[in-house]
Motif scaffolding. Sequence first.
Motif, PDB file in Angstrom:
ATOM      1  N   ILE A  45       0.909  -1.012   0.136  1.00  0.00           N
ATOM      2  CA  ILE A  45      -0.008  -0.064  -0.022  1.00  0.00           C
ATOM      3  C   ILE A  45       0.963   1.080   0.092  1.00  0.00           C
ATOM      4  O   ILE A  45       2.034   1.349   0.696  1.00  0.00           O
ATOM      5  CB  ILE A  45      -0.969   0.200   1.075  1.00  0.00           C
ATOM      6  N   MET A  46       0.235   2.146  -0.764  1.00  0.00           N
ATOM      7  CA  MET A  46       1.161   3.369  -0.783  1.00  0.00           C
ATOM      8  C   MET A  46       0.331   4.764   0.003  1.00  0.00           C
ATOM      9  O   MET A  46       0.971   5.234   0.673  1.00  0.00           O
ATOM     10  CB  MET A  46       1.499   3.740  -2.378  1.00  0.00           C
ATOM     11  N   PHE A  47      -0.756   4.638  -0.467  1.00  0.00           N
ATOM     12  CA  PHE A  47      -1.559   5.743   0.173  1.00  0.00           C
ATOM     13  C   PHE A  47      -3.078   5.264   0.322  1.00  0.00           C
ATOM     14  O   PHE A  47      -3.530   4.339  -0.365  1.00  0.00           O
ATOM     15  CB  PHE A  47      -1.788   7.131  -0.848  1.00  0.00           C
ATOM     16  N   SER A  48      -3.568   5.886   1.206  1.00  0.00           N
ATOM     17  CA  SER A  48      -4.924   5.865   1.660  1.00  0.00           C
ATOM     18  C   SER A  48      -5.860   7.037   1.626  1.00  0.00           C
ATOM     19  O   SER A  48      -5.108   7.873   2.699  1.00  0.00           O
ATOM     20  CB  SER A  48      -5.386   4.838   2.826  1.00  0.00           C
ATOM     21  N   TYR A  49      -6.893   7.315   1.254  1.00  0.00           N
ATOM     22  CA  TYR A  49      -7.869   8.429   1.233  1.00  0.00           C
ATOM     23  C   TYR A  49      -9.197   8.090   1.757  1.00  0.00           C
ATOM     24  O   TYR A  49      -9.773   7.347   1.114  1.00  0.00           O
ATOM     25  CB  TYR A  49      -7.720   9.385  -0.142  1.00  0.00           C
ATOM     26  N   ASN A  50      -9.570   9.012   2.601  1.00  0.00           N
ATOM     27  CA  ASN A  50     -10.968   8.856   3.013  1.00  0.00           C
ATOM     28  C   ASN A  50     -11.657  10.151   3.119  1.00  0.00           C
ATOM     29  O   ASN A  50     -11.242  11.167   3.490  1.00  0.00           O
ATOM     30  CB  ASN A  50     -11.024   8.326   4.640  1.00  0.00           C
ATOM     31  N   GLU A  58       2.347   5.658   3.565  1.00  0.00           N
ATOM     32  CA  GLU A  58       3.488   4.921   3.783  1.00  0.00           C
ATOM     33  C   GLU A  58       4.894   5.398   3.403  1.00  0.00           C
ATOM     34  O   GLU A  58       4.869   6.299   2.578  1.00  0.00           O
ATOM     35  CB  GLU A  58       3.378   3.627   2.850  1.00  0.00           C
ATOM     36  N   THR A  59       5.931   5.001   3.670  1.00  0.00           N
ATOM     37  CA  THR A  59       7.098   5.470   3.295  1.00  0.00           C
ATOM     38  C   THR A  59       7.543   5.227   1.949  1.00  0.00           C
ATOM     39  O   THR A  59       8.336   4.747   1.575  1.00  0.00           O
ATOM     40  CB  THR A  59       8.367   4.570   4.218  1.00  0.00           C
ATOM     41  N   VAL A  60       6.912   6.210   0.980  1.00  0.00           N
ATOM     42  CA  VAL A  60       7.137   6.309  -0.438  1.00  0.00           C
ATOM     43  C   VAL A  60       7.739   7.429  -0.737  1.00  0.00           C
ATOM     44  O   VAL A  60       7.759   8.267  -0.024  1.00  0.00           O
ATOM     45  CB  VAL A  60       5.813   6.181  -1.259  1.00  0.00           C
ATOM     46  N   PRO A  61       8.639   7.201  -1.805  1.00  0.00           N
ATOM     47  CA  PRO A  61       9.717   8.546  -2.173  1.00  0.00           C
ATOM     48  C   PRO A  61       8.765   9.844  -2.063  1.00  0.00           C
ATOM     49  O   PRO A  61       7.441   9.688  -2.777  1.00  0.00           O
ATOM     50  CB  PRO A  61      10.383   8.073  -3.438  1.00  0.00           C
ATOM     51  N   ARG A  62       9.208  10.875  -2.070  1.00  0.00           N
ATOM     52  CA  ARG A  62       8.460  12.102  -1.970  1.00  0.00           C
ATOM     53  C   ARG A  62       7.969  12.665  -3.597  1.00  0.00           C
ATOM     54  O   ARG A  62       7.280  13.436  -3.748  1.00  0.00           O
ATOM     55  CB  ARG A  62       9.266  13.443  -1.535  1.00  0.00           C
ATOM     56  N   ARG A  63       8.778  11.860  -4.575  1.00  0.00           N
ATOM     57  CA  ARG A  63       8.337  12.147  -5.981  1.00  0.00           C
ATOM     58  C   ARG A  63       6.880  11.652  -6.085  1.00  0.00           C
ATOM     59  O   ARG A  63       6.327  11.998  -7.221  1.00  0.00           O
ATOM     60  CB  ARG A  63       9.304  11.497  -6.924  1.00  0.00           C
ATOM     61  N   PHE A  64       6.316  11.088  -5.345  1.00  0.00           N
ATOM     62  CA  PHE A  64       4.832  10.300  -5.532  1.00  0.00           C
ATOM     63  C   PHE A  64       4.012  11.469  -4.627  1.00  0.00           C
ATOM     64  O   PHE A  64       4.256  11.463  -3.665  1.00  0.00           O
ATOM     65  CB  PHE A  64       4.793   8.882  -4.956  1.00  0.00           C
ATOM     66  N   SER A  65       3.155  11.396  -5.346  1.00  0.00           N
ATOM     67  CA  SER A  65       2.058  12.566  -4.786  1.00  0.00           C
ATOM     68  C   SER A  65       0.531  12.181  -5.080  1.00  0.00           C
ATOM     69  O   SER A  65       0.293  12.408  -6.322  1.00  0.00           O
ATOM     70  CB  SER A  65       2.207  14.118  -4.923  1.00  0.00           C
ATOM     71  N   PRO A  66      -0.360  11.697  -4.225  1.00  0.00           N
ATOM     72  CA  PRO A  66      -1.717  11.394  -4.534  1.00  0.00           C
ATOM     73  C   PRO A  66      -2.458  12.687  -4.660  1.00  0.00           C
ATOM     74  O   PRO A  66      -2.055  13.737  -3.986  1.00  0.00           O
ATOM     75  CB  PRO A  66      -2.102  10.533  -3.496  1.00  0.00           C
ATOM     76  N   GLN A  67      -3.605  12.772  -5.328  1.00  0.00           N
ATOM     77  CA  GLN A  67      -4.368  13.973  -5.510  1.00  0.00           C
ATOM     78  C   GLN A  67      -5.898  13.645  -5.543  1.00  0.00           C
ATOM     79  O   GLN A  67      -6.081  12.612  -6.283  1.00  0.00           O
ATOM     80  CB  GLN A  67      -4.034  14.681  -6.890  1.00  0.00           C
ATOM     81  N   SER A  68      -6.816  14.149  -4.705  1.00  0.00           N
ATOM     82  CA  SER A  68      -8.105  13.891  -4.971  1.00  0.00           C
ATOM     83  C   SER A  68      -8.967  14.840  -4.942  1.00  0.00           C
ATOM     84  O   SER A  68      -9.115  15.987  -4.036  1.00  0.00           O
ATOM     85  CB  SER A  68      -8.478  12.848  -3.524  1.00  0.00           C
ATOM     86  N   SER A  69      -9.921  14.973  -5.944  1.00  0.00           N
ATOM     87  CA  SER A  69     -10.836  16.064  -6.139  1.00  0.00           C
ATOM     88  C   SER A  69     -12.054  15.702  -5.566  1.00  0.00           C
ATOM     89  O   SER A  69     -12.774  16.686  -5.142  1.00  0.00           O
ATOM     90  CB  SER A  69     -10.998  16.263  -7.632  1.00  0.00           C
ATOM     91  N   ASP A  70     -12.455  14.508  -5.216  1.00  0.00           N
ATOM     92  CA  ASP A  70     -13.596  14.274  -4.535  1.00  0.00           C
ATOM     93  C   ASP A  70     -13.550  12.720  -3.994  1.00  0.00           C
ATOM     94  O   ASP A  70     -12.455  12.026  -4.631  1.00  0.00           O
ATOM     95  CB  ASP A  70     -14.994  14.421  -5.328  1.00  0.00           C
ATOM     96  N   LYS A  71     -14.427  12.131  -3.579  1.00  0.00           N
ATOM     97  CA  LYS A  71     -14.253  10.868  -2.909  1.00  0.00           C
ATOM     98  C   LYS A  71     -14.462   9.745  -4.085  1.00  0.00           C
ATOM     99  O   LYS A  71     -14.073   8.746  -3.953  1.00  0.00           O
ATOM    100  CB  LYS A  71     -15.346  10.563  -1.989  1.00  0.00           C
ATOM    101  N   ALA A  72     -14.751  10.252  -5.259  1.00  0.00           N
ATOM    102  CA  ALA A  72     -14.765   9.060  -6.249  1.00  0.00           C
ATOM    103  C   ALA A  72     -13.447   8.876  -7.184  1.00  0.00           C
ATOM    104  O   ALA A  72     -13.345   8.126  -8.075  1.00  0.00           O
ATOM    105  CB  ALA A  72     -15.836   9.417  -7.033  1.00  0.00           C
ATOM    106  N   HIS A  73     -12.594  10.137  -6.835  1.00  0.00           N
ATOM    107  CA  HIS A  73     -11.476  10.141  -7.976  1.00  0.00           C
ATOM    108  C   HIS A  73     -10.104  10.216  -6.876  1.00  0.00           C
ATOM    109  O   HIS A  73     -10.137  11.093  -5.987  1.00  0.00           O
ATOM    110  CB  HIS A  73     -11.480  11.534  -8.800  1.00  0.00           C
TER     111      HIS A  73
END
Lengths: 115, 111
Positions: A45-50, A58-73
Amino acid sequence: ETAVFQTPNYHVTQVGNEVSFNCKQTLGHDTMYWYKQDSKKLLKIMFSYNNKQLIVNETVPRRFSPQSSDKAHLNLRIKSVEPEDSAVYLCASSPTDWINQDTQYFGPGTRLLVL
Amino acid sequence: QQQVRQSPQSLTVWEGGTTVLTCSYEDSTFNYFPWYQQFPGEGPALLISILSVSDKKEDGRFTTFFNKREKKLSLHIIDSQPGDSATYFCAASENAYKVIFGKGTHLHVLP
């Protein structure tokens, strides 16, 4: 019936480039995840969004960035990719109270190859 | 320690035989144990799951057993079919936000 959609299916790029992956779920779930699956099929697992809020990073490199506009995306951006980023990136979604109700639903994955 | 150990890494069985996969864990806070099946080119899909309050759950040809005292679980597939050939993952979780996966078992069912 597919309910977690990922684009693109496959992406080839060169070291140092930036890539973005998209994920959309139509299940009405409020929690989404990004996993990395390597060539040996190891799932981490890398990221979890609620509800658009980052829950687990999790301890992933900083070059990874998750982005969420709403709970479906839930999208994933990788700045300046490196060869070890070659993997399948799996998106998943679940209800918050999934243990008693349901489970995680995975998308088909985006296969990234970094040359 | 949040780790899930799965064995064997690879397994070949004849059609009609029984497949047995095993997993062990250390973290006593885990209370939910799903098994996932993954075919090439697809994401994992839930096969069967069990809560720590139960010791057995059955769904058709698939049965999962759970031993809380020994912190072990297993998946039994009876009358294995070539269509069962896939990678199987056991997993463990204590909440909705973090699931720890085993390393997977590559199952080959020969006709």
